[in-house]
Design a protein around this motif. Structure first.
Motif, PDB file in Angstrom:
ATOM      1  N   THR B  53      14.497  40.704  45.891  1.00 44.06           N
ATOM      2  CA  THR B  53      13.284  41.164  46.478  1.00 44.06           C
ATOM      3  C   THR B  53      13.339  40.315  47.999  1.00 44.06           C
ATOM      4  N   ARG B  84      13.898  48.793  50.676  1.00 47.23           N
ATOM      5  CA  ARG B  84      13.313  49.734  49.721  1.00 47.23           C
ATOM      6  C   ARG B  84      12.043  49.319  49.076  1.00 47.23           C
ATOM      7  N   ARG B  85      10.775  49.606  49.590  1.00 48.54           N
ATOM      8  CA  ARG B  85       9.501  49.666  48.616  1.00 48.54           C
ATOM      9  C   ARG B  85      10.389  49.564  46.971  1.00 48.54           C
ATOM     10  N   GLU B  86       9.061  49.799  46.338  1.00 48.52           N
ATOM     11  CA  GLU B  86       9.753  49.659  44.678  1.00 48.52           C
ATOM     12  C   GLU B  86       8.552  50.549  44.202  1.00 48.52           C
ATOM     13  N   GLU B  90       4.505  48.660  44.326  1.00 51.55           N
ATOM     14  CA  GLU B  90       4.099  49.171  45.672  1.00 51.55           C
ATOM     15  C   GLU B  90       4.434  47.546  46.814  1.00 51.55           C
ATOM     16  N   ARG B  91       4.081  46.844  46.434  1.00 49.61           N
ATOM     17  CA  ARG B  91       3.895  45.095  47.278  1.00 49.61           C
ATOM     18  C   ARG B  91       5.563  45.016  47.345  1.00 49.61           C
ATOM     19  N   VAL B  93       9.087  44.681  47.943  1.00 48.10           N
ATOM     20  CA  VAL B  93       9.992  44.804  48.887  1.00 48.10           C
ATOM     21  C   VAL B  93      11.815  44.899  48.489  1.00 48.10           C
TER      22      VAL B  93
END
Lengths: 147, 147
Positions: B53, B84-86, B90-91, B93
């Motif tokens: 991340t 990629r957004r997880e 969603e916070r 990356v």
DNA sequence: CGCAATTAAGTTGCGCACAATCAAAATGCG
DNA sequence: CGCATTTTGATTGTGCGCAACTTAATTGCG
């Protein structure tokens, strides 16, 4: 070297983080004086010898005019230095401490003392580390020039 | 310390110039790969473990999102990584090497080898210097946190 | 559950570093 | 002397570092 080294194994990364760590250590103290770290270095160079030219400062700090010119402009705007075109050679610009700039020396001197306690090692070891680093830099610069 | 120390006597200045000298040593090599030094460090961190991340990269390199976000954007534009957004959170990356980014590892590995010869000291001493620096940084960061 | 507090990443703004370029002044050679 | 070359400092453009702030998602407490 068989495999890719890890970041933590690199001497260059150790240098990079160590340098930023000390600058960060100085930051709150320098903030109170209204100085950045490179500005502080310029003042130190002038406390040692006032009236240096821009290029002489560049030699002392290993910085070029692209960095120094705007930095000196800000130091001048802050009232710590004054720039003068030389009479003999109009290309040259000498940088002079103002009264305010000279007055910072006493407090500025104290700034560097914090690293002594933060280093977490005896002064003797810190000085040895410094000497080793200067030796290292010297050698690296020689290798850079040789190309 | 009775008098103001000279610049050459400061450990912080030795660190500052040493760090810039090595980065300058790497520059021509990295230029050929189309990378800056901090970008190279990010790739190294990803070669070691892909899919980190942004904040994990920040922990590894001691850099914050203010530095990493635009840097990663440039690395992505250059085609070396992908963000990629997880799904779960969603916070977060995660940053992933592309084929081109992974392919740089072989050449990237060689980049760091030049310092061995340029350092002007035996490998053993260089490693000792590195360890001393990491010890130093560790201590300085502890002192910074303690306030 | 509901909402305040926290966390993750991005954005903005400023000041370096450094390469490349420029303008002006000084130098030096034919 | 005259003009090309060199020297000095300034300017432009890009990419960090870092503080401060913003946005959006998640967490946790009553």
């Amino acid at each position: 070297m068989e495999t890719t080294p890890r970041i933590g194994e690199l001497a260059c990364f150790a240098l990079y983080t160590a340098s930023r760590a000390v600058i960060g250590l100085y930051r709150p103290v320098l903030d109170r004086l209204g100085l950045t770290y490179p500005q502080f270095l310029v003042l130190m160079a002038l406390w040692e010898q006032d009236g240096r030219t821009v290029s002489a400062l560049g030699d002392a700090l290993q910085l070029d005019s692209g960095t120094l010119s705007p930095l000196l402009k800000r130091l001048e705007a802050a009232g710590f230095v004054e720039r003068r075109r030389e009479f003999g050679d109009e290309r040259r610009v000498t940088v002079h401490l103002t009264e305010a700039g000279a007055a910072l020396e006493r407090e500025g001197c104290a700034v560097t003392e914090v690293v002594g306690t933060a280093a977490g090692m005896p002064l003797e070891e810190l000085l040895a580390l410094r000497d080793k680093l200067n030796e290292f830099t010297e050698s690296v610069i020689r290798h850079r020039a040789a190309r």
